[in-house]
Design an enzyme around this catalytic site. Structure first.
Site, PDB file in Angstrom:
ATOM      1  N   HIS A 197       0.648  40.213  31.337  1.00  0.00           N
ATOM      2  CA  HIS A 197       1.708  39.368  31.870  1.00  0.00           C
ATOM      3  C   HIS A 197       2.746  40.221  32.584  1.00  0.00           C
ATOM      4  CE1 HIS A 197       0.315  35.608  30.275  1.00  0.00           C
ATOM      5  NE2 HIS A 197       0.343  36.043  29.008  1.00  0.00           N
TER       6      HIS A 197
ATOM      7  N   CYS B 128       0.849  38.434  37.322  1.00  0.00           N
ATOM      8  CA  CYS B 128       1.512  37.424  38.144  1.00  0.00           C
ATOM      9  C   CYS B 128       2.780  38.016  38.753  1.00  0.00           C
ATOM     10  CB  CYS B 128       1.851  36.203  37.306  1.00  0.00           C
ATOM     11  SG  CYS B 128       0.399  35.384  36.583  1.00  0.00           S
TER      12      CYS B 128
END
Length: 633
Positions: A357, A406
């Site tokens: 992440h 991301c």
């Protein structure tokens, strides 16, 4: 295998903790004969020799831990010198003696060699007292024609390839080659017309766009570090001016003055591009790979474990020293980043890969550790840009940062990140798995035995071994991702770079002028690389157990046990257990199946596996219990 997060301590904890065996500091070792660089012809015999002696040091002892069964380790207390040769940072599997030799030396054997010498008992590995020899270079010449396959005596030189004369037209490329064999390694200096040095060194003389001034006689002076010097034969170079191929200038108008000088503002346009003829190399190559997937408060991921493992194997084949770790907290990520920076230096290639992440804030990238809160702020994460600045401070020759995460805005982080000032080095490459403001995806398969993979890694693995400029390689990856229908219009690779030289990840490692620092870094890295040696234990009741180890990552170790039954042994005693591990490790359990979706790391069919994850959390000696039970209990 130990965690590279704290290699000064953790490696020995695991290596010495197997079955509760403890060992004190190794005796000191001193190199008394360094391997000598040499040049030979392909097919000749050759040898590199490293000899060492043991200096007086503290005594060793072994102490078995208490267990449910009496158990005695067969470990001789007599000290022995252990040798391990490395070729361009890769272990030479069968080279475990003071002499590394070839009977029929292939061209692929060329490169740099070093030997690690340590004092070990016949038991778990303890490399705290190991030393490395100096780097020795083996040059293997591919020579046509019959040659006597006998290496020259120490200190001598012999020319085995003479430069040949050539006839060229103006504007063509001149190439002369000269080759010599000898020990120490020969050095070359090219001479032109009566012995004047032309400043060209190396076996190959190459001059592009030759002119009439390059006409004449050429020789090569070959010397070595012990004062021996010889001259090659003379090669005559004839330069012919081809008038028919030289276009004439049109008549100049009378109101203009013709000059032979070139205006300064034209220089950058007419300078010849010689970058393709330059051979680039790295003083060393180091890669840091982090994969976070088992998050405490964020959605779980599946691909980082496999992607880090895949990339680590490929980079190892390219000659990189690889630090790899999975599921790290914030403090653990900072620790391994510091360890990575300790391995960098002037001229080193540095590569960082992160899968997990992440988010972006005003163009700044933040990597999310596994213990980050759901509403994380920048203080809970690792800021990437200061890492790049620290890499530049090490004077690296190439900095590659690959981010498989991301890049959306974090609505919980309203802070303004501190802007980092970078140096203008022209050696930075960013490879983002997705565009700014977009998500990065992983491919998940219906088959249970088929691990998930990140879209970025799927296509990166297809091209990373190609000897291409890093930006060109990433362009191919981007094209491959563009044809992936699963992420069409969802994910696209973004490359940002300031790469002024065509450097590749496959560039060779040549530690010219940096052998001392490289040896220090190699020794530091090797302390966390070697696995504990296999143990053969008497378990009583007429059978033995073999305890051995393999590594998946820098912080994950797999212990596997094999029950070696004697003839006539009662087969009902076959359940071997490893128990009582520290609670900081990630729920280790014994199983008859390999406890990981990854490949089996060349492990044979063994009886029991125990996977130890989170080795970076060990801070003290580690004991564990080995026992055996009947199948029906």
């Amino acid at each position: 295998m130990a965690s590279k997060l704290d290699m000064e301590h953790h490696k020995d904890n695991i290596a010495m903790g197997a079955h509760g065996l403890h060992i004190s500091m190794s005796a000191k070792v001193k190199i008394v004969q360094q391997p000598q660089s040499l040049a030979i012809a392909a097919g000749w015999s050759a040898s590199l020799i490293c000899r060492a002696k043991e200096e007086q040091g503290p005594s060793r002892h072994l102490r078995p831990a208490a267990s449910q069964s009496s158990c005695v380790a067969e470990a001789a207390e007599q000290e022995v010198l252990r040798y391990q040769w490395f070729h361009n940072h890769n272990k030479v599997p069968v080279a475990i003696g003071p002499v590394l030799s070839w009977e029929n030396t292939p061209v692929l054997a060329a490169g740099y060699y070093t030997c690690r010498v340590s004092t070990l008992p016949r038991g778990p590995a303890d490399l705290r007292g190991c030393v490395f020899s100096e780097w020795a270079r083996l040059e293997v010449l591919q020579i046509e024609g019959p040659l006597q396959p006998v290496p020259p005596p120490l200190g001598s030189l012999c020319v085995v390839q003479q430069p040949c004369g050539v006839r060229l037209h103006v504007g063509e490329t001149l190439i002369l080659e000269c080759g010599a064999v000898g020990c120490p390694l020969p050095k070359y200096q090219w001479l032109h017309e009566g012995g004047a040095s032309i400043g060209k060194q190396g076996r190959r003389l190459k001059i592009k766009n030759v002119q009439m001034l390059h006409h004449g006689h050429y020789r090569c002076r070959i010397s070595n570090s012990v004062g021996v010097s010889i001259l090659s034969d003379t090669a005559t170079v004839d330069i012919v001016e081809d008038v028919s191929m030289t276009p004439s200038l049109p008549e100049c108008p009378r109101d203009y003055h013709v000059t032979s000088e070139i205006p300064p503002f034209f220089h950058s346009e007419i300078q010849e591009d010689t970058s393709k003829d330059v051979e680039y190399f790295a003083v060393d190559k180091v890669a840091l790979l982090i994969g976070n997937q088992s998050y405490h408060h964020h959605p779980q991921l599946r691909a980082p474990m496999y992607d880090v493992y895949t990339l680590g194997i490929l980079l190892g084949q390219l000659g990189f020293k690889v630090l790899s770790a999975i599921d790290l907290t914030l403090l653990e990520m900072r620790s391994i980043l510091n360890e990575f920076l300790e391995l960098l230096g002037e001229g080193v290639y540095g590569l960082v890969y992160y899968a997990g992440h992440g988010y972006e804030n005003l163009g700044q990238a933040f990597l999310v550790p596994v213990d980050a809160p759901i509403a994380q702020h920048s203080s809970d994460c690792v800021h990437l840009q200061p890492l790049l600045a620290a890499m530049q401070h090490c004077k690296t020759a190439l900095n590659v940062l690959l981010l498989d995460m991301c890049r959306k805005r974090n609505v919980h982080d309203t802070s303004v990140p501190e802007m980092v000032k970078f140096e203008v080095t022209g050696n930075i490459v960013f490879g983002y798995a997705t565009c700014e403001g977009a998500d990065a995806y992983e491919l998940q398969y219906m088959e249970m035995d088929r691990p998930s993979r990140g879209v970025f890694m799927k296509y990166l693995a297809e091209h990373i071994m190609e000897p291409l400029k890093v930006t060109t390689l990433l362009d191919l990856v981007a094209e491959g991702m563009g044809h992936c229908t699963s992420v069409h219009e969802l994910q696209a690779l973004e490359v940002r770079a300031s790469l002024k030289e065509p450097r590749t990840l496959s560039d060779p490692v040549q530690p010219h002028g940096h052998t001392c620092s490289l040896r220090k870094h190699s020794e530091r890295w090797e302390r966390g690389q070697d696995l504990p040696e296999a143990l053969h234990l008497h378990m009583g009741d007429g059978f033995h157990v073999r305890l051995a180890f393999t590594a998946e990552y820098s912080n994950v170790l797999v212990v596997y046990t094999t029950l070696q039954r004697r003839k006539g042994f009662n087969d009902e005693w076959s359940n071997i257990l490893l128990e009582d591990f520290p609670k900081v490790l990630c729920d280790p359990k014994a199983t008859s199946a390999y406890p990981s979706p990854l490949p089996r790391c060349s492990i044979p069919q063994e009886d029991t596996f125990t996977r130890l994850a989170g080795l970076q959390r060990l801070t003290a000696w580690t004991d564990f219990l080995q026992s055996w039970r009947k199948d029906n209990t």
